[in-house]
Design a protein around this motif. Structure first.
Motif, short mmCIF file in Angstrom:
data_model
loop_
_atom_site.label_atom_id
_atom_site.label_comp_id
_atom_site.label_asym_id
_atom_site.label_seq_id
_atom_site.Cartn_x
_atom_site.Cartn_y
_atom_site.Cartn_z
N ASP A 106 23.93 19.80 -0.72
CA ASP A 106 22.62 20.15 -0.18
C ASP A 106 22.84 21.05 1.04
O ASP A 106 23.73 20.79 1.85
N VAL A 137 21.19 23.14 4.47
CA VAL A 137 20.18 23.46 5.47
C VAL A 137 20.79 24.53 6.38
O VAL A 137 21.98 24.85 6.29
N SER A 138 19.98 25.06 7.29
CA SER A 138 20.45 26.16 8.15
C SER A 138 20.55 25.74 9.60
O SER A 138 19.73 24.97 10.11
N LEU A 167 24.74 28.16 6.84
CA LEU A 167 24.39 27.07 5.95
C LEU A 167 25.40 25.94 6.07
O LEU A 167 26.61 26.16 5.94
N ARG A 176 23.95 19.21 4.59
CA ARG A 176 23.21 18.02 5.02
C ARG A 176 22.07 17.82 4.03
O ARG A 176 21.53 18.77 3.48
N GLU A 221 19.07 16.70 4.76
CA GLU A 221 17.82 17.12 5.37
C GLU A 221 18.14 17.75 6.72
O GLU A 221 19.23 17.54 7.26
N PRO A 222 17.20 18.49 7.29
CA PRO A 222 17.48 19.10 8.59
C PRO A 222 17.73 18.09 9.70
O PRO A 222 18.53 18.35 10.60
N GLU A 230 18.36 23.22 12.67
CA GLU A 230 17.91 24.56 13.04
C GLU A 230 17.75 24.74 14.54
O GLU A 230 17.49 25.86 15.01
N LYS A 273 17.45 22.82 0.47
CA LYS A 273 16.53 21.80 0.97
C LYS A 273 15.43 22.42 1.83
O LYS A 273 15.70 23.22 2.72
N HIS A 274 14.18 22.02 1.54
CA HIS A 274 13.04 22.41 2.38
C HIS A 274 12.99 23.92 2.58
O HIS A 274 12.83 24.42 3.70
N PHE A 312 12.10 26.35 5.97
CA PHE A 312 13.03 27.28 6.61
C PHE A 312 12.51 28.71 6.55
O PHE A 312 12.72 29.49 7.49
N LEU A 333 16.85 30.45 3.35
CA LEU A 333 18.13 29.92 2.90
C LEU A 333 18.81 30.82 1.87
O LEU A 333 20.04 30.83 1.77
#
Length: 338
Positions: A54, A56-57, A63, A66, A68-69, A103, A163-164, A168, A175
């Motif tokens: 997974d 996230v940024s 990247l 994780r 989730e953030p 983030e 993710k999400h 983002f 992403l």
């Protein structure tokens, strides 16, 4: 209560692949803290066909792996007193979340953190490795997979979940831009690369479908938000931009009022009619995650008959099984093809 279950005798439905894949969910996350290089290496050592990651940024657009953030459930960020002022509340996908967010950190700051087990009570053996590993970037994971593939003389695939993505996008950290750039740098953007791209949000997948030839997988959750996508009409719409689906296991093997599995749904069959592959998630060994007719004893954290669930999913034609415990799934899959 312990229940004895006899697996129904069914005509096995063929998958779309010669050998269905076993995928290490966040690595071997039933054995080591998730999304660490150690968890991914463990899954590869156990014989998985692919690992699932997974992404996230960070604030500087890197990247990292994780789920989730928000970082406090799976890292030691809360123990860093100098980062206490970074704790905030945000609304992500309509839900208020309080904590520390990837983030809001530069990569150099993220690299000061160490990973910890998400479920320490359920998985104390994994929690014993808390603090041993840092937070991995996509580039580090791709390099590790390449090295392990050479070492083991077999190509290990990577299933990448964004993710999400809409969240983002909304904060100016899309992403897909760094993802595709990283894949190009590693020469993994062609149709022969063992890379798949996944998300729950159709919009990011539709965008990717215009920019890459890599396989696209639409993830499907139980609930109203994805109910229409699970219909034949919804699958036909998915087929316009995706190459496969990734449904929650309960969409394939629904549970009855006693939480037991019985007859499968038509989802795999309907997807295969459109030549959409089906990778089912997430199979876990502990009783609390298994259907009631596959649990052993009353301890929710004790292992149950996970092999029974893997067999049932493969029997209905799943092209891949995504699991926290790849060692058990690999041995079960090998028994079926022996």
């Amino acid at each position: 209560m312990s229940v004895t279950w006899q697996q129904p005798v069914l005509d096995r439905t063929p998958s779309l692949v010669v050998t269905p894949a076993i995928v290490g969910h966040r690595g071997a996350s039933g054995h080591r803290p998730e999304h660490t290089l150690a968890a991914y290496r463990a899954a590869i050592r156990m014989g998985v066909d692919d690992i699932e990651i997974d992404l996230v940024s960070t604030q500087d657009g890197v990247l990292v792996a994780r789920h989730e953030p928000e970082l406090s459930r799976t890292t030691d960020v809360a123990e860093h007193l100098d980062l206490a002022d970074r704790r905030v509340t945000k609304t992500i996908d309509g839900r208020a979340v309080t904590g520390w967010f990837a983030e809001d950190f530069m990569l150099a700051e993220i690299k000061m953190l160490t990973a910890r087990e998400r479920l320490p009570v359920t998985r104390p053996e994994s929690a014993a490795h808390d603090g041993c590993d840092g937070i991995a970037t996509l580039t580090e994971i791709l390099a590790m997979v390449h090295a392990e593939s050479i070492r083991r003389r077999r190509t290990v695939g990577v299933m990448i979940e964004l993710k999400h993505a809409a969240y983002f996008d909304s904060i100016g950290l899309p992403l897909d831009v760094p993802l595709l750039a990283a894949l190009r740098r590693h020469d993994l953007d062609g149709p022969m690369a063992r890379i798949s791209l996944m998300a729950f949000e159709p919009a990011i997948l539709q965008r990717l479908a215009l920019r890459t030839r890599l396989p696209i997988i639409q993830l499907l959750e139980v609930g109203d938000s994805h109910a229409e996508l699970c219909t034949p009409e919804g699958l036909a719409w998915i087929d316009e931009y995706a190459d496969g689906i990734g449904p929650h296991k309960n969409l394939v093997l629904p549970r009855d009022q006693s939480a037991a599995i019985g007859e499968p749904s038509s989802l795999v069959r309907d997807a295969h009619r459109l030549w959409l592959t089906v990778h089912v998630w997430t199979v876990r060994a502990e009783n609390r995650y298994l259907p009631s007719n596959l649990r052993h004893g009353d301890d929710p954290d004790a292992p149950g008959d996970m092999a029974g669930e893997v067999r049932a999913l493969l029997d209905v034609g799943a092209d891949g099984v995504i699991t926290d415990h790849p060692d058990r799934a690999v041995s079960t899959a090998r028994e079926l093809v022996a």
